[in-house]
Design a protein around this motif. Sequence first.
Motif, PDB file in Angstrom:
ATOM      1  N   ALA A 316      58.883  -1.429 -16.141  1.00 46.26           N
ATOM      2  CA  ALA A 316      60.265  -1.202 -16.584  1.00 46.26           C
ATOM      3  C   ALA A 316      60.288  -0.362 -17.852  1.00 46.26           C
ATOM      4  N   THR A 317      59.356  -0.645 -18.765  1.00 47.89           N
ATOM      5  CA  THR A 317      59.250   0.167 -19.982  1.00 47.89           C
ATOM      6  C   THR A 317      58.892   1.603 -19.640  1.00 47.89           C
ATOM      7  N   ALA A 318      57.999   1.757 -18.664  1.00 49.70           N
ATOM      8  CA  ALA A 318      57.627   3.102 -18.223  1.00 49.70           C
ATOM      9  C   ALA A 318      58.844   3.861 -17.713  1.00 49.70           C
ATOM     10  N   CYS A 319      59.716   3.181 -16.985  1.00 51.03           N
ATOM     11  CA  CYS A 319      60.935   3.822 -16.478  1.00 51.03           C
ATOM     12  C   CYS A 319      61.849   4.242 -17.619  1.00 51.03           C
ATOM     13  N   ASP A 320      61.920   3.422 -18.667  1.00 50.33           N
ATOM     14  CA  ASP A 320      62.732   3.778 -19.834  1.00 50.33           C
ATOM     15  C   ASP A 320      62.211   5.067 -20.478  1.00 50.33           C
ATOM     16  N   PHE A 321      60.887   5.139 -20.655  1.00 49.72           N
ATOM     17  CA  PHE A 321      60.297   6.349 -21.229  1.00 49.72           C
ATOM     18  C   PHE A 321      60.514   7.547 -20.311  1.00 49.72           C
ATOM     19  N   ALA A 322      60.405   7.329 -19.009  1.00 48.49           N
ATOM     20  CA  ALA A 322      60.598   8.414 -18.051  1.00 48.49           C
ATOM     21  C   ALA A 322      62.017   8.974 -18.148  1.00 48.49           C
ATOM     22  N   GLU A 335      53.152  -0.165  -6.023  1.00 48.66           N
ATOM     23  CA  GLU A 335      53.176  -0.865  -4.727  1.00 48.66           C
ATOM     24  C   GLU A 335      54.572  -0.903  -4.128  1.00 48.66           C
ATOM     25  N   ASP A 336      55.604  -1.083  -4.958  1.00 46.64           N
ATOM     26  CA  ASP A 336      56.976  -1.145  -4.459  1.00 46.64           C
ATOM     27  C   ASP A 336      57.830  -0.127  -5.211  1.00 46.64           C
ATOM     28  N   PRO A 337      57.725   1.152  -4.850  1.00 47.06           N
ATOM     29  CA  PRO A 337      58.457   2.181  -5.596  1.00 47.06           C
ATOM     30  C   PRO A 337      59.971   2.044  -5.468  1.00 47.06           C
ATOM     31  N   TRP A 338      60.451   1.495  -4.362  1.00 44.98           N
ATOM     32  CA  TRP A 338      61.890   1.372  -4.160  1.00 44.98           C
ATOM     33  C   TRP A 338      62.519   0.398  -5.152  1.00 44.98           C
ATOM     34  N   SER A 339      61.721  -0.535  -5.657  1.00 46.03           N
ATOM     35  CA  SER A 339      62.258  -1.466  -6.655  1.00 46.03           C
ATOM     36  C   SER A 339      62.445  -0.785  -8.008  1.00 46.03           C
ATOM     37  N   LEU A 340      61.677   0.280  -8.256  1.00 46.27           N
ATOM     38  CA  LEU A 340      61.814   1.016  -9.515  1.00 46.27           C
ATOM     39  C   LEU A 340      62.877   2.104  -9.438  1.00 46.27           C
ATOM     40  N   LEU A 341      63.154   2.577  -8.232  1.00 46.54           N
ATOM     41  CA  LEU A 341      64.070   3.707  -8.085  1.00 46.54           C
ATOM     42  C   LEU A 341      65.431   3.487  -8.761  1.00 46.54           C
ATOM     43  N   PRO A 342      66.048   2.294  -8.659  1.00 52.74           N
ATOM     44  CA  PRO A 342      67.335   2.098  -9.344  1.00 52.74           C
ATOM     45  C   PRO A 342      67.259   2.223 -10.864  1.00 52.74           C
ATOM     46  N   LEU A 343      66.039   2.106 -11.424  1.00 56.48           N
ATOM     47  CA  LEU A 343      65.876   2.208 -12.871  1.00 56.48           C
ATOM     48  C   LEU A 343      65.774   3.660 -13.344  1.00 56.48           C
ATOM     49  N   ILE A 344      65.588   4.580 -12.407  1.00 57.11           N
ATOM     50  CA  ILE A 344      65.401   5.992 -12.749  1.00 57.11           C
ATOM     51  C   ILE A 344      66.748   6.707 -12.722  1.00 57.11           C
ATOM     52  N   ARG A 345      67.091   7.335 -13.838  1.00 52.36           N
ATOM     53  CA  ARG A 345      68.356   8.066 -13.938  1.00 52.36           C
ATOM     54  C   ARG A 345      68.166   9.577 -14.033  1.00 52.36           C
ATOM     55  N   HIS A 346      67.033  10.009 -14.570  1.00 52.92           N
ATOM     56  CA  HIS A 346      66.859  11.437 -14.829  1.00 52.92           C
ATOM     57  C   HIS A 346      65.501  11.914 -14.325  1.00 52.92           C
ATOM     58  N   ALA A 347      65.511  12.738 -13.288  1.00 45.76           N
ATOM     59  CA  ALA A 347      64.293  13.360 -12.778  1.00 45.76           C
ATOM     60  C   ALA A 347      64.689  14.459 -11.809  1.00 45.76           C
TER      61      ALA A 347
END
Length: 433
Positions: A316-322, A335-347
């Motif tokens: 989650a911290t990695a997503c914040d930095f991203a 392992e579960d990229p779809w669980s992180l996808l909602p945390l990504i706003r800018h890419a």
Amino acid sequence: MLRIITQQTDVRSELQRICDRTNDEQVLHKEATVREVLQTVKRQGDKAVLHYTEEFDNSILKAEDLRVTSSELDAAYQHISKDLLAAIRLASQQIEAFHRQRVPKSWIHFGDNEVVLGKRYTPVDIAGLYVPGGRASYPSTVLMNAIPAKIAGVPRLVMVTPPGGSKGIAPAVLVAAQEAGIKEIYRVGGAQAIAALAYGTQTIPRVDIIAGPGNIYVTLAKKLVYGTVGIDCLAGPSEVLIIADENANPVHVAADILAQAEHDPMAAAILLTPDPALAKNVKVAVERQLIDHPRRISTEKALAHHGLIVIVESLATACDFANEFAPEHLELEVEDPWSLLPLIRHAGAIFLGYSTPEAVGDYIAGPSHTLPTSGAARYASALGVETFLKHSSIIQYSPQALEKVANAIDILASAEGLPSHVDSVRRRIQKEK
């Protein structure tokens, strides 16, 4: 070489330093050079283009050499393998299939109150497509730029690309151009190519929009001519940010880092992981894979200045930095990229899972690999059909509909001190001439 840091270091400042790599003092010096090139080409046309092509690309050309001839285009097919031609055609099919789903539709709404509103999409008249060269040839970039423009309905496509040795252009680039429907190609690159497209010369036409990635000189030139012409986005130098968990394969992650760093000495490659063991193993794998790398010197330079491995507290911290970095390419090697996808706003583009390297997007997946860089993904998007379209508002009011809103217009225009706005409505309501 590639550094490993932890959150005890000021990670944000390190990421910002890399993000700002196109704004340092050296780049500002380059911008002065680019301004001079732009103004000289604007004044002198072909003469300046030929001068700078000799100075920067070591190619001595005459004005009649600038445009690639039809015989050169025909001959290009004889100089590539059947396998390469098949790969170009497969990529073309994939790219076209993706972008045909993205064509905006014009629309008209007839309201009950005799008001007609709508939006009408039309393509630009002429698009300039920049295809980089120099360190490598990029037939994939031809396809990624040209196919969305063709689907948008742009009637005239003009391509520019730097000349190689003996004034030549890689046959694969010329074949890709023809497969994408481009016949008008000029052997010129760098800031002088952007200037020629923006202002026009005796040989190269002025365009409405310039699209395509390039080195720092090209990116600066696009930035400076924006307003004279449209641009897709500030695309380049390239970058990747990888978020990886403990199950990621360090050899694969290392290969992805190098795949970005080999583009350009200013390319950026960053790994964020909560696993210290993976961080160390990736660093070792990068060093091993560099041993016999054909582009070792420039790749090492990119990693030394713009490469980084950060050990973070959590994914989650990695997503914040991203999100703060807003990378051009974001790989979620978890392992579960779809669980992180909602945390990504800018890419610019997001690659999900262990089996989706950025190279898939570079060549074959379908979405364009021309993407915003240096934090521009906070507000900009990938090149697409929309890049080459503009939309006009459609508005029609009946006399009765105008009368219903006349008082509101009167009040608003009076508040803004614009009496003729008020008058333009009143005269119609009162049927005065």
